[in-house]
Design an enzyme around this catalytic site. Structure first.
Site, short mmCIF file in Angstrom:
data_model
loop_
_atom_site.label_atom_id
_atom_site.label_comp_id
_atom_site.label_asym_id
_atom_site.label_seq_id
_atom_site.Cartn_x
_atom_site.Cartn_y
_atom_site.Cartn_z
N CYS A 1 0.84 -1.20 0.00
CA CYS A 1 0.00 0.00 0.00
C CYS A 1 0.88 1.25 0.00
O CYS A 1 1.85 1.34 0.77
CB CYS A 1 -0.90 0.00 1.24
SG CYS A 1 -1.87 1.51 1.43
N GLU B 1 3.43 -5.55 9.14
CA GLU B 1 3.73 -4.21 8.64
C GLU B 1 4.82 -3.55 9.46
O GLU B 1 5.74 -2.92 8.90
CB GLU B 1 2.46 -3.33 8.66
CG GLU B 1 2.72 -1.93 8.11
CD GLU B 1 1.53 -1.00 8.28
OE1 GLU B 1 1.76 0.20 8.50
OE2 GLU B 1 0.38 -1.47 8.20
N CYS C 1 -2.88 6.77 7.96
CA CYS C 1 -3.56 6.38 6.73
C CYS C 1 -4.96 6.99 6.66
O CYS C 1 -5.74 6.89 7.62
CB CYS C 1 -3.65 4.85 6.69
SG CYS C 1 -4.77 4.20 5.45
#
Length: 402
Positions: A157, A187, A288
């Site tokens: 992403c 992540e 995000c």
């Protein structure tokens, strides 16, 4: 290690793909049939509310697949179309959703096996195609795959990549990266692999502990015992916390990330005075947008009159768990499930309470009229949400007393 130079070289390689293969129209019908839902579209068009019999559904205004997840899944499907006969691997779950990962297995996309609690890349051969998932892969994994001569399809992403770029800036200025996240989350493992020095803090309480150490010192052995799994090799809290930069796992609670950033800023200001702050503290916005939107929508939803809340998403999905936390903080009865199969047989539900193992609750759906809040994590397809709703409608109809 010059991770920035490696990424530049990888980006220019003919064996590296980050923008798909131009096969969107080929995979679109399959993606639509497997992941989208007319019922959910109907809910969107009806102000996110639907009443059927004694059940009123109130759906969060932002939920489910985010753009980054949708992009990653589409790229994985395109990869199989583009390499129809090649052996294809993926380094981890493409996203944290069991149905999506099951579909990839059905397409003969293989997952890197585990051996002695480590990924066994020995099974990957030269020329094999390897997909990197939406939350990325570590620098060491990418380096290994590149050295093996693999074709790499990178679905990371862009918001995760933005965090990596922030960590690169920390490293360039010899700042230690303070990462708000879970040290063993894929992540965060990937993000920390691009850092020189790093420390992962799970929550505000851990951040306060670190800030107190910065201001007052403390027992180094106690500090290292607390964070030994969450810091870089050779980390020294007495010298490596003099210059710090803030980063985060993109799926953490926005409000907590902001609190942690402000706490460290105030701490460094007290320690080194305002005039010297920029020499000791760096902060960039790496929250995000999609995570923020889903959390904001959840806060709005829990303000409504609800009898219970259902949060749908993978049990290992961090952003889904944080949505559940919001409901619990508002004292709303909440059930976290990953699929409609968790409902039944009969009036029972198998769900995962926060920080506990799966539990079964009998007679969970009460008699009479009921208002149910629904949301789903960023890795949950609309079709999974729709299947849950249909199961609820079916069960409620069967429990109506005549």
């Amino acid at each position: 290690m010059d991770t920035k130079a490696f990424k530049r070289a990888l980006n220019s390689s003919e064996q590296y793909y980050r923008k798909g293969f131009g096969r969107e129209t080929e995979v679109a019908p399959v993606l639509q049939s497997e992941y989208q839902s007319n019922l959910i579209q109907q809910l969107r068009e009806n102000n996110f509310t639907l009443q059927r019999g004694e059940v009123t559904i109130r759906l969060a205004e932002a939920f489910g697949f985010c753009w980054g997840v949708e992009r990653a899944v589409a790229m994985a499907y395109e990869t199989r179309q583009h390499f129809p006969s090649d052996r294809i691997w993926i380094t981890n779950e493409i996203i944290h959703n069991p149905s999506v990962n099951s579909n990839l297995r059905d397409m003969q996309v293989e997952f890197i096996p585990m051996k002695d609690k480590q990924k066994d890349f020995s099974v990957v051969g030269k020329g094999d195609v390897v997909i990197l998932p939406a939350f990325g892969a570590s620098f060491q994994e990418m380096q290994l795959l590149n050295e093996k001569g693999c074709t790499i399809v990178d679905t990371t992403c862009p918001w995760v990549s933005k965090v990596w770029n922030t960590v690169e800036k920390h490293k360039k200025g010899n700042y230690t990266s303070i990462i708000h996240g879970k040290y063993n989350h894929e992540e965060t493992i990937a993000t920390s692999s691009f850092a020189n020095k790093y420390l992962v803090v799970l929550n505000l309480a851990e951040a306060e502990y670190v800030c107190n150490y910065i201001l007052k010192g403390g027992k180094r052995d106690e500090f290292m015992a607390k964070f030994h799994k969450a810091c870089s090799a050779g980390f020294n809290p007495d010298t490596d916390l003099e210059r710090i930069g803030i980063a985060n796992q993109t799926t953490m609670l926005k409000g907590e990330t902001e609190q942690i950033g402000k706490l460290f800023e105030r701490t460094m200001m007290r320690k080194y005075r305002p005039g010297q702050l920029n020499q000791h503290f760096l902060s960039f916005n790496t929250i995000c947008d999609a995570t923020q939107e889903r959390q904001d929508a959840m806060f709005k939803l829990v303000d409504e009159k609800l009898d219970l809340m259902i949060v749908i998403g993978g049990f290992n999905s961090s952003n889904t768990t944080h949505l559940q936390e919001i409901a619990i903080e508002q004292d709303i009865l909440s059930y976290h499930i990953d699929s409609a199969e968790r409902i039944g047989p009969g009036n029972r539900i198998q769900h995962k309470p926060l920080h506990r193992d799966l539990e079964v609750v009998e007679n969970w759906l009460p008699q009479g009229s009921i208002a149910i809040g629904i949301t789903s994590g960023a890795s949950t397809p609309d079709k999974v949400v729709a299947d849950v709703l249909e199961k609820i409608f079916e069960l409620k109809a069967a429990t109506v007393v005549t």
